[in-house]
Design a protein around this motif. Structure first.
Motif, PDB file in Angstrom:
ATOM      1  N   GLY A  75       0.715  -1.050   0.048  1.00  0.00           N
ATOM      2  CA  GLY A  75      -0.082   0.070  -0.309  1.00  0.00           C
ATOM      3  C   GLY A  75       0.716   1.232   0.015  1.00  0.00           C
ATOM      4  O   GLY A  75       0.733   2.179  -0.914  1.00  0.00           O
ATOM      5  N   LEU A  76       1.704   1.322   1.019  1.00  0.00           N
ATOM      6  CA  LEU A  76       2.836   2.429   0.860  1.00  0.00           C
ATOM      7  C   LEU A  76       3.538   2.474  -0.620  1.00  0.00           C
ATOM      8  O   LEU A  76       3.645   3.574  -0.893  1.00  0.00           O
ATOM      9  CB  LEU A  76       3.885   2.060   1.970  1.00  0.00           C
ATOM     10  CG  LEU A  76       4.677   3.175   2.192  1.00  0.00           C
ATOM     11  CD1 LEU A  76       5.023   3.045   3.717  1.00  0.00           C
ATOM     12  CD2 LEU A  76       6.199   3.391   1.556  1.00  0.00           C
TER      13      LEU A  76
ATOM     14  N   VAL B 262       1.340   4.525  -2.990  1.00  0.00           N
ATOM     15  CA  VAL B 262       1.201   6.005  -2.649  1.00  0.00           C
ATOM     16  C   VAL B 262       2.504   6.403  -2.917  1.00  0.00           C
ATOM     17  O   VAL B 262       2.696   7.416  -3.619  1.00  0.00           O
ATOM     18  CB  VAL B 262       0.941   6.071  -1.251  1.00  0.00           C
ATOM     19  CG1 VAL B 262       0.873   7.420  -0.906  1.00  0.00           C
ATOM     20  CG2 VAL B 262      -0.624   5.543  -0.782  1.00  0.00           C
ATOM     21  N   TYR B 263       3.575   5.716  -2.742  1.00  0.00           N
ATOM     22  CA  TYR B 263       5.102   6.164  -3.184  1.00  0.00           C
ATOM     23  C   TYR B 263       5.084   6.504  -4.649  1.00  0.00           C
ATOM     24  O   TYR B 263       5.597   7.672  -5.037  1.00  0.00           O
ATOM     25  CB  TYR B 263       6.078   5.140  -2.752  1.00  0.00           C
ATOM     26  CG  TYR B 263       7.552   5.622  -3.206  1.00  0.00           C
ATOM     27  CD1 TYR B 263       8.065   6.657  -2.277  1.00  0.00           C
ATOM     28  CD2 TYR B 263       8.247   5.084  -4.310  1.00  0.00           C
ATOM     29  CE1 TYR B 263       9.494   6.766  -2.494  1.00  0.00           C
ATOM     30  CE2 TYR B 263       9.391   5.448  -4.524  1.00  0.00           C
ATOM     31  CZ  TYR B 263      10.112   6.307  -3.549  1.00  0.00           C
ATOM     32  OH  TYR B 263      11.342   6.755  -4.086  1.00  0.00           O
TER      33      TYR B 263
ATOM     34  N   LYS C  12       3.258   9.712  -5.425  1.00  0.00           N
ATOM     35  CA  LYS C  12       3.654  10.944  -4.593  1.00  0.00           C
ATOM     36  C   LYS C  12       3.683  12.160  -5.405  1.00  0.00           C
ATOM     37  O   LYS C  12       3.282  13.236  -5.029  1.00  0.00           O
ATOM     38  CB  LYS C  12       4.826  10.651  -3.925  1.00  0.00           C
ATOM     39  CG  LYS C  12       6.086  10.677  -4.648  1.00  0.00           C
ATOM     40  CD  LYS C  12       7.254  10.250  -3.828  1.00  0.00           C
ATOM     41  CE  LYS C  12       8.580  10.190  -4.323  1.00  0.00           C
ATOM     42  NZ  LYS C  12       9.202  10.968  -5.234  1.00  0.00           N
ATOM     43  N   ASP C  13       4.306  12.226  -6.687  1.00  0.00           N
ATOM     44  CA  ASP C  13       4.523  13.579  -7.291  1.00  0.00           C
ATOM     45  C   ASP C  13       3.252  13.806  -8.390  1.00  0.00           C
ATOM     46  O   ASP C  13       2.875  15.049  -8.132  1.00  0.00           O
ATOM     47  CB  ASP C  13       5.591  13.420  -8.297  1.00  0.00           C
ATOM     48  CG  ASP C  13       7.115  13.100  -7.631  1.00  0.00           C
ATOM     49  OD1 ASP C  13       7.246  14.282  -6.346  1.00  0.00           O
ATOM     50  OD2 ASP C  13       7.643  12.684  -7.694  1.00  0.00           O
TER      51      ASP C  13
ATOM     52  N   PHE D  72       0.328  16.176  -6.863  1.00  0.00           N
ATOM     53  CA  PHE D  72       0.418  17.619  -6.493  1.00  0.00           C
ATOM     54  C   PHE D  72       0.440  18.414  -7.954  1.00  0.00           C
ATOM     55  O   PHE D  72       0.626  19.532  -7.723  1.00  0.00           O
ATOM     56  CB  PHE D  72       1.523  17.693  -5.738  1.00  0.00           C
ATOM     57  CG  PHE D  72       1.330  17.265  -4.135  1.00  0.00           C
ATOM     58  CD1 PHE D  72       0.815  17.880  -3.172  1.00  0.00           C
ATOM     59  CD2 PHE D  72       2.030  16.110  -3.876  1.00  0.00           C
ATOM     60  CE1 PHE D  72       0.626  17.349  -2.041  1.00  0.00           C
ATOM     61  CE2 PHE D  72       1.729  15.660  -2.507  1.00  0.00           C
ATOM     62  CZ  PHE D  72       1.180  16.239  -1.621  1.00  0.00           C
TER      63      PHE D  72
ATOM     64  N   SER E 241      -0.167   6.107   4.553  1.00  0.00           N
ATOM     65  CA  SER E 241       0.792   6.701   3.566  1.00  0.00           C
ATOM     66  C   SER E 241       0.397   7.814   2.816  1.00  0.00           C
ATOM     67  O   SER E 241       0.949   8.831   2.765  1.00  0.00           O
ATOM     68  CB  SER E 241       1.312   5.585   2.585  1.00  0.00           C
ATOM     69  OG  SER E 241       1.420   4.300   3.429  1.00  0.00           O
TER      70      SER E 241
ATOM     71  N   LEU F  47       1.598  11.587   3.169  1.00  0.00           N
ATOM     72  CA  LEU F  47       1.952  12.197   1.910  1.00  0.00           C
ATOM     73  C   LEU F  47       1.079  13.847   1.863  1.00  0.00           C
ATOM     74  O   LEU F  47       2.021  14.633   1.580  1.00  0.00           O
ATOM     75  CB  LEU F  47       1.329  11.589   0.604  1.00  0.00           C
ATOM     76  CG  LEU F  47       1.581  12.199  -0.477  1.00  0.00           C
ATOM     77  CD1 LEU F  47       3.095  12.430  -1.038  1.00  0.00           C
ATOM     78  CD2 LEU F  47       0.870  11.409  -1.867  1.00  0.00           C
ATOM     79  N   LEU F  48       0.102  13.794   2.471  1.00  0.00           N
ATOM     80  CA  LEU F  48      -0.737  15.226   2.626  1.00  0.00           C
ATOM     81  C   LEU F  48      -0.089  16.057   3.288  1.00  0.00           C
ATOM     82  O   LEU F  48       0.144  17.200   3.389  1.00  0.00           O
ATOM     83  CB  LEU F  48      -2.168  14.870   2.533  1.00  0.00           C
ATOM     84  CG  LEU F  48      -2.778  14.330   1.546  1.00  0.00           C
ATOM     85  CD1 LEU F  48      -4.323  14.059   1.831  1.00  0.00           C
ATOM     86  CD2 LEU F  48      -2.777  14.994   0.260  1.00  0.00           C
TER      87      LEU F  48
ATOM     88  N   GLY G   3       4.209  15.958   2.357  1.00  0.00           N
ATOM     89  CA  GLY G   3       4.693  16.447   0.889  1.00  0.00           C
ATOM     90  C   GLY G   3       5.445  15.286   0.573  1.00  0.00           C
ATOM     91  O   GLY G   3       6.062  14.252   1.025  1.00  0.00           O
ATOM     92  N   PRO G   4       5.546  15.183  -0.849  1.00  0.00           N
ATOM     93  CA  PRO G   4       6.284  14.143  -1.864  1.00  0.00           C
ATOM     94  C   PRO G   4       7.685  13.933  -1.028  1.00  0.00           C
ATOM     95  O   PRO G   4       8.266  12.742  -1.212  1.00  0.00           O
ATOM     96  CB  PRO G   4       5.951  14.604  -3.087  1.00  0.00           C
ATOM     97  CG  PRO G   4       5.807  15.858  -3.295  1.00  0.00           C
ATOM     98  CD  PRO G   4       5.070  16.255  -1.868  1.00  0.00           C
TER      99      PRO G   4
ATOM    100  N   PHE H 284       7.731  12.269   2.937  1.00  0.00           N
ATOM    101  CA  PHE H 284       6.584  11.582   3.694  1.00  0.00           C
ATOM    102  C   PHE H 284       7.222  10.100   3.861  1.00  0.00           C
ATOM    103  O   PHE H 284       6.363   9.687   4.674  1.00  0.00           O
ATOM    104  CB  PHE H 284       5.391  11.725   2.889  1.00  0.00           C
ATOM    105  CG  PHE H 284       5.274  10.512   1.826  1.00  0.00           C
ATOM    106  CD1 PHE H 284       5.903  10.502   0.643  1.00  0.00           C
ATOM    107  CD2 PHE H 284       4.554   9.513   1.959  1.00  0.00           C
ATOM    108  CE1 PHE H 284       5.685   9.540  -0.130  1.00  0.00           C
ATOM    109  CE2 PHE H 284       4.297   8.683   1.045  1.00  0.00           C
ATOM    110  CZ  PHE H 284       5.002   8.458  -0.171  1.00  0.00           C
ATOM    111  N   VAL H 285       7.997   9.751   3.194  1.00  0.00           N
ATOM    112  CA  VAL H 285       8.059   7.907   3.378  1.00  0.00           C
ATOM    113  C   VAL H 285       8.564   7.483   4.685  1.00  0.00           C
ATOM    114  O   VAL H 285       7.901   6.913   5.293  1.00  0.00           O
ATOM    115  CB  VAL H 285       9.277   7.742   2.317  1.00  0.00           C
ATOM    116  CG1 VAL H 285       9.629   6.301   2.599  1.00  0.00           C
ATOM    117  CG2 VAL H 285       9.033   7.762   0.978  1.00  0.00           C
TER     118      VAL H 285
END
Lengths: 109, 259
Positions: A53-54, A57-58, A61-62, A65, B200, B204-205, B208-209, B212-213
Motif C-alpha cells: 500500500g505504501l 502511494v509512493y 507521490k508526485d 500535486f 501513507s 503524503l498530504l 509532502g512528496p 513523507f516516506v
C-alpha cells in the motif's frame, strides 16, 4: 540523472546493504533451533500487505500535486482493477495498465 | 569440470530447470521492461546490469530508479530498502533449517532469496534421489540468470527499439497495484492493506512528496504494533478461547468509563 556517479554508486550500495541485511539477519539472529518472538512472526504476516500500500502511494507521490491531481494515474489504476477482475493475470494487468497510461499521457492529457 | 557432467548434477539440473520455467517467462519479461525503463530514463546499461545482479529484489530495483533520480540521500535509500524488503526476514525465518544445513552453498542461497526463488525452494517436493542443496542452488542461480539477462537485454535493445516511451514509468505503479490486488484476493484480512494505503496517503498530504516516506513507515509500523492484539490471528484465537471460557459464569460487565 541528477546525481554524480559516486553518489549513485553509494545509493545503490545502500540499497544492496539493506536488501542483504533483510536476507541474512534471520540466519544471524536465530541459529537453527532457537525460538522466534511472536512479534517478529506477526510483523512478518502483516507488513507485506501494508508495505505494498505504501509503495502504491509512493508511486503517486508526485502526480498527486500536479495540475491533474493524478487523474491519468487513477484512471489507469481503475483499468488495472478491471483487468485484474476479468483475467487475474499479473502480466496482463501490468502491461494493460502501462499502455493505458501511456496512451492517456501522450494523446489525451 | 567432471562434477558438471555427473549424473547427480544432471538430475538436479533437470529438476531445477523444469521448476524454474514459469519464473523464466516472468523474469525475462519483467526484467526486460525494467532494463528498458532504465534505458528510457537515460541510464547506461551498466546500471540495470549491476542493480539486477547485486540488489536482485524486483520491487526494490524499481524503487531504486526513483531514488537515483531524486536528491542524494543514502540513509533514506537504506531505510526504504529495509522496509520494502522486510518480507525477506520472514522467508529467512522459514528457511533457517533448510538453508542453514547447506554448507558453503548457503551464502549464495541466502543472497539470492527473492520471492519467486523462495516460493520454489520452500514449496517443492523432491524425489529422494535428488541432491536438495544442489537443486536449490541451481534454482537460485537459474532465476538470477533469467533476471539479469532480461534486464541487460531490455537496456541494450532499448537503444534499438524506437518508440515514444513517454509514460512508461507508470509500469512501476502498475506492478505494485497488481501485486496489491493479488494479495487482496489471497486473504480475508484487508486491514493491513487499507492501513498501509491510508496512513501513507495521510502522511503524503501532511509532509509532502519529498519527506513523507519515513513518517509513513513509522506510522505503518507503529499502528501495526499497536493493533497486534486485533490483527494477529494467533492472538485473536487466544482471546476467543479466553472469552468463551469466561462467558458462562459472569454477567455482562457494566461499562462505566466517565461521560
Amino acid at each position: 540523472m541528477t546525481m554524480t556517479v559516486t553518489e549513485s554508486i553509494i545509493t545503490i550500495a545502500a540499497v544492496v546493504l539493506a536488501t542483504m541485511l533483510t536476507r541474512f539477519l534471520p540466519f544471524i539472529l536465530f541459529p537453527a533451533g532457537s525460538r522466534i518472538p511472536s512479534v517478529v512472526r506477526y510483523l512478518g504476516q502483516v507488513l507485506p500487505f501494508a508495505v505494498i500500500g505504501l509503495l502504491v502511494v509512493y508511486c503517486l507521490k508526485d502526480a498527486v500535486f500536479t495540475e491533474l491531481h493524478a487523474l491519468p494515474d487513477v484512471i489507469s489504476i481503475a483499468f488495472i482493477v478491471l483487468l485484474h477482475r476479468l483475467f487475474h493475470s499479473m502480466m496482463l494487468s501490468v502491461i494493460g495498465g502501462t499502455v493505458c497510461f501511456m496512451l492517456l499521457t501522450q494523446f489525451v492529457f | 569440470m567432471r562434477s558438471f557432467c555427473s549424473p547427480r548434477f544432471k538430475k538436479a539440473f533437470a529438476a531445477a530447470f523444469t521448476c524454474s520455467l514459469p519464473i523464466c517467462a516472468a523474469f525475462c519479461s519483467i526484467g526486460f521492461s525494467y532494463g528498458f525503463l532504465m534505458h528510457s530514463l537515460g541510464f547506461s546499461w551498466i546500471y540495470p546490469a549491476a542493480m539486477s545482479f547485486l540488489i536482485y529484489a524486483g520491487s526494490m530495483e524499481f524503487v531504486t530508479i526513483n531514488l537515483l533520480l531524486a536528491p542524494f540521500s543514502p540513509l533514506h535509500a537504506f531505510l526504504l530498502g529495509l522496509m520494502v524488503n522486510a518480507r525477506h526476514l520472514f522467508y529467512g525465518i522459514s528457511m533457517l533449517e533448510r538453508y542453514g544445513s547447506c554448507g558453503w552453498k548457503k551464502y549464495y542461497l541466502i543472497f539470492g532469496m527473492c520471492d519467486e526463488t523462495f516460493s520454489i525452494n520452500s514449496g517443492v517436493k523432491l524425489p529422494e534421489d535428488i541432491d536438495r542443496p544442489l537443486f536449490m542452488t541451481l534454482v537460485t542461480a537459474l532465476n538470477h540468470c533469467y533476471w539479469v539477462s532480461g534486464a541487460v537485454a531490455g537496456a541494450l535493445l532499448g537503444a534499438v527499439i524506437n518508440f515514444k516511451a513517454e509514460g512508461i514509468e507508470f509500469m512501476m505503479t502498475a506492478l505494485f497495484t497488481s501485486i496489491l490486488l493479488m494479495q487482496w484476493d489471497s486473504t480475508k484480512e484487508h486491514r493491513p492493506a487499507i492501513l498501509g494505503l491510508g496512513l501513507s496517503f495521510i502522511c503524503l498530504l501532511l509532509f509532502g512528496p519529498e519527506n513523507f516516506v519515513l513518517p509513513a513507515m513509522g506510522a505503518v509500523l507503529g499502528t501495526m504494533l499497536l493493533l497486534q492484539s486485533k490483527l494477529d490471528p494467533v492472538k485473536q484465537a487466544q482471546r476467543a478461547a479466553v472469552q468463551t471460557a469466561n462467558a458462562h459464569p459472569q454477567p455482562a460487565p457494566v461499562l462505566k468509563e466517565g461521560r
